[in-house]
Design a protein around this motif. Structure first.
Motif, PDB file in Angstrom:
ATOM      1  N   ASP B  93     -26.448  72.715  -6.881  1.00 47.68           N
ATOM      2  CA  ASP B  93     -27.559  72.144  -6.114  1.00 47.68           C
ATOM      3  C   ASP B  93     -27.389  72.023  -4.826  1.00 47.68           C
ATOM      4  O   ASP B  93     -28.045  72.430  -3.969  1.00 47.68           O
ATOM      5  N   PHE B  94     -26.071  71.242  -4.307  1.00 48.58           N
ATOM      6  CA  PHE B  94     -26.038  71.251  -2.813  1.00 48.58           C
ATOM      7  C   PHE B  94     -24.631  70.810  -2.484  1.00 48.58           C
ATOM      8  O   PHE B  94     -23.901  70.642  -3.547  1.00 48.58           O
ATOM      9  N   LYS B  95     -24.146  70.941  -1.511  1.00 47.57           N
ATOM     10  CA  LYS B  95     -22.758  70.185  -1.145  1.00 47.57           C
ATOM     11  C   LYS B  95     -21.571  71.288  -1.812  1.00 47.57           C
ATOM     12  O   LYS B  95     -20.472  70.480  -2.127  1.00 47.57           O
ATOM     13  N   GLY B  96     -22.016  72.281  -2.327  1.00 49.77           N
ATOM     14  CA  GLY B  96     -20.808  73.139  -2.839  1.00 49.77           C
ATOM     15  C   GLY B  96     -20.263  72.731  -3.992  1.00 49.77           C
ATOM     16  O   GLY B  96     -21.183  72.204  -4.830  1.00 49.77           O
ATOM     17  N   GLY B  97     -19.308  73.409  -4.403  1.00 48.94           N
ATOM     18  CA  GLY B  97     -18.578  73.278  -5.620  1.00 48.94           C
ATOM     19  C   GLY B  97     -18.703  74.750  -6.467  1.00 48.94           C
ATOM     20  O   GLY B  97     -19.694  75.260  -6.207  1.00 48.94           O
ATOM     21  N   LYS B  98     -18.043  74.625  -7.570  1.00 46.93           N
ATOM     22  CA  LYS B  98     -18.085  75.685  -8.339  1.00 46.93           C
ATOM     23  C   LYS B  98     -19.354  75.873  -9.156  1.00 46.93           C
ATOM     24  O   LYS B  98     -19.901  74.917  -9.624  1.00 46.93           O
ATOM     25  N   PRO B  99     -19.996  77.125  -8.932  1.00 43.87           N
ATOM     26  CA  PRO B  99     -21.216  77.429  -9.499  1.00 43.87           C
ATOM     27  C   PRO B  99     -21.078  77.079 -11.169  1.00 43.87           C
ATOM     28  O   PRO B  99     -20.190  77.411 -11.885  1.00 43.87           O
ATOM     29  N   ALA B 100     -22.309  76.629 -11.532  1.00 43.70           N
ATOM     30  CA  ALA B 100     -22.499  76.304 -13.017  1.00 43.70           C
ATOM     31  C   ALA B 100     -22.848  77.425 -13.875  1.00 43.70           C
ATOM     32  O   ALA B 100     -23.406  78.465 -13.186  1.00 43.70           O
ATOM     33  N   ARG B 101     -22.300  77.669 -15.030  1.00 44.71           N
ATOM     34  CA  ARG B 101     -22.758  78.823 -15.948  1.00 44.71           C
ATOM     35  C   ARG B 101     -23.557  78.162 -17.007  1.00 44.71           C
ATOM     36  O   ARG B 101     -23.028  77.732 -18.049  1.00 44.71           O
TER      37      ARG B 101
END
Lengths: 418, 418
Positions: B93-101
């Motif tokens: 959504d925002f603020k980064g992090g590993k993309p969801a699958r």
DNA sequence: TAAGTTTGTGCGAAGTACAAACAAACTGAT
DNA sequence: ATCAGTTTGTTTGTACTTCGCACAAACTTA
């Protein structure tokens, strides 16, 4: 692979009033965790004991279709805790074998507090886990009186009862007339007792006694009482119907008490059976209550010129009919037919097949029940192999409601049913 | 300690007709075993995907309130099996992090066969796990004709559809008009199609196609269709109401389809709303169906001297009312009011709070639904914070019923809902 | 480039149900 | 009196499921 965010064929149109219902993104999914599994099974074993009476571990295992060791694992801690006890060894049925040790509820275990709250009168008692009623206390209050006065009376009455418990009860269950919000523990309205309107009784008593308190409406307590030690015992599906000054009901569906949102299910008195019928005090016309409760009976008795119409009851009609009075017989027939129409509607809707009568109509005993049954049979759209049972609970209304109130605690506090 | 064999206060009297119901000693207790737990949770994860669309493991875990690893453990085998697929990575959504699958149903997974069986006509199709309808085939049959002829037609039609599946479907779901015994898979009676009476269709098709087959009545399929991709999506409690030549309904209660004994719940058309009303073809008087279905509407239109009364529909009335016709407006008001009475009774009984309209009344669109809603609001005994939603499913009747029929397979075969 | 954040995955721990084996207690036949 | 047969309840080890923790991978922001 690429997914559309939501499948595009979700085209259903909703009226404006359901924003939050649409949310969906709430906790509407709940997985069963390992620890809840134990809790569920513990509850089910207790339920089996309630349904079948004292049983040995091996019998319980057969009943539930699980391994004997599993039952031991569930039952042993509860014995050590003092909730259950092992009875004397009972020689096995035939052909020898080690005698079974039946298990049942410990008479010394904590009891349950129960309150029956009807317009003008209060009954409180303790109920043992095996369903015995103790320390019954009664009191009266002014249904139109002062709220603080009422609260003093109910607290005092309950105190007298609870003082007779040798240890703190598991909790207090309240069965109340009128419209109840069982989720929030509030009495919304009782027509015949305005002093109770809007009363958050659960919060008040919970604080005062430092015990878990639950409340539900009167018919639902009758239902639980029926399920526990009445005609509903062991049944998975049935309804309780109460007729008196008002008319109400409650359902036990697939092994659980049905409440509906905020506990508002079962307000059967105000289902309509005659669109252009008599005006009901709810503002509608032709509610079931207007043709199948005591006010109707009195009115019709008066219209027929019956003696003392203001004290007519179903019991009196049954007696009169048995003694050969055609007037009584005719009125009884119409009364039971009117009751049957509501049950018919329930049957067409939910197909529960089993109904337990309470209140005035139950006063008419098996005779009245059989008349109702015949009317229902005649009206309902029959299916093959479908039998409809109409029963009266002969235990006595007050006791069933009190046991039921206590049972409410069990089902909420002990999570007896999932 | 000594126990009485059964607690002695079980005094309830039962009418003679309930010997077996009293048994109790059957398999009425079932403990949840370790392996069923997994099955339940697997089903619930799938349900969450249906309710919420494609979601990542982490999101599912949050939704269900469980550990992420748990979801992985549940989902991984289903991915390997080809039931589910992982989508392209979606930036968080925002603020980064590993993309969801995100995970959703595999378009290549086996599909579901669906049959819609109404008097005189058959529709068959395949439904993907994500709700798409494929290989739609239609046929007609003589409702008064020969049974073997009918069976040939339905087998042929289904064959044409099934031949287009690239692999064997999970099963076949049938939505049928009339009275259905869904437990035994038998069509008990269809008023307008005598050829179907007593037909054990499930057995016949199961043998012929060597696939699991389930059947249920039309309104219940609509309900499941609503729940799957219609206005009932994500809801835990609602009802589907169908009006047309007949009137029927079905309920979704606390997260499951309500069937009643032998699947006979929801026969709402023959609940009574006017004890001394018009004679119904079921033999009773004043059934809901006699005042809230098309035959009533035609009769009243004729009585009012409306043009072409034999082709009047709710849609036409809405149009007429919008164009200023007082006659149409008046009749529409009475019609929606009559529909409202049945919903009112349902609301008083079960308090579901949410109703989805189908069939003729749904043809009236939002306008008709809003009129019904207002009538219900006016009639029902209001509780605080209680809002009642009346919705129409805009997808189109046939598609909803077919999807629902397919959904029946899911809920029975894949044990999607416990 | 580094810090922060989110996702998804190993790994061991805890809780539960089950199967097999066994001791205890009783019946009935020899 | 003895022994086989039966039933009950327990002991022991196994299998399954969820959970908490740690960690690598992947992305954003400063």
């Amino acid at each position: 692979m690429k997914f559309g965010n939501q499948p595009s064929y979700s085209l259903g149109q909703r009226s404006a009033s359901t924003k939050e219902a649409l949310a969906g993104e709430g906790g509407n999914v709940t997985l069963v965790s390992q620890s809840t599994l134990g809790e569920i099974n513990r509850g089910r074993v207790l339920q089996a004991l309630y349904d079948n009476g004292p049983k040995s571990r091996a019998e319980l295992a057969r009943l539930a279709g699980v391994n004997r060791t599993t039952i031991t694992g569930i039952v042993q801690p509860m014995i050590e805790e003092g909730l259950l006890v092992e009875g004397d060894a009972v020689p096995s049925d035939f052909k020898g074998g080690k005698p079974a040790r039946p298990i049942y509820f410990n008479p010394e275990a904590p009891m349950l507090g129960a309150v029956l709250l009807l317009p003008g009168r209060i009954q409180t008692c303790l109920v043992t886990l095996s369903g015995e009623i103790k320390a019954l206390t009664k009191a009266e209050f002014d249904p139109h009186g002062d709220r603080d006065m009422f609260l003093t009376i109910i607290k005092d009455t309950l105190s007298v009862t609870l003082a007779q418990a040798h240890q703190a009860p598991f909790g207090i269950g309240i069965a109340s007339g009128g419209m109840i919000d069982s989720d929030n523990g509030v009495i919304l309205a009782v027509n015949l007792a305005p002093v109770l309107t809007g009363l958050p009784l659960v919060d008040i008593l919970q604080k005062h006694f430092s015990l878990p308190v639950v409340i539900d409406h009167h018919p639902r307590a009758l239902l639980v009482g029926d399920r526990w030690f009445g005609p509903g015992r062991g049944q998975q599906t049935f309804a309780a119907i109460y007729t008196g000054e008002v008319l109400g009901g409650a359902f036990y569906i697939d092994g659980r008490v049905y409440r509906g949102l905020a506990g508002s299910g079962g307000e059967l008195g105000h289902t309509v059976v005659q669109i252009d019928g008599e005006l009901c005090n709810c503002g509608k016309h032709g509610c079931w209550e207007t043709v199948a409760a005591l006010p109707w009976l009195r009115r019709e008795a008066a219209r027929q010129g019956m003696e003392n119409p203001e004290t007519v009851t179903c019991a009196r009609l049954v007696k009169g009919a048995a003694e050969g009075s055609e007037a009584a017989d005719g009125l009884l027939d119409r009364y039971t037919r009117n009751v049957a129409f509501g049950i018919l509607n329930l049957q067409q809707t939910l197909s529960l097949n089993s109904y337990v009568l309470h209140g005035d109509i139950a006063g008419g005993g098996v005779d009245a029940a059989e008349r109702v049954r015949q009317h229902v049979e005649r009206l309902v759209r029959k299916r093959p192999n479908q039998e409809i049972s109409i029963t009266v609970n002969g235990i006595g209304e007050g006791h069933t409601a009190l046991r039921g109130a206590a049972g409410l605690v069990l089902s909420s506090h002990l999570k007896l049913v999932i």
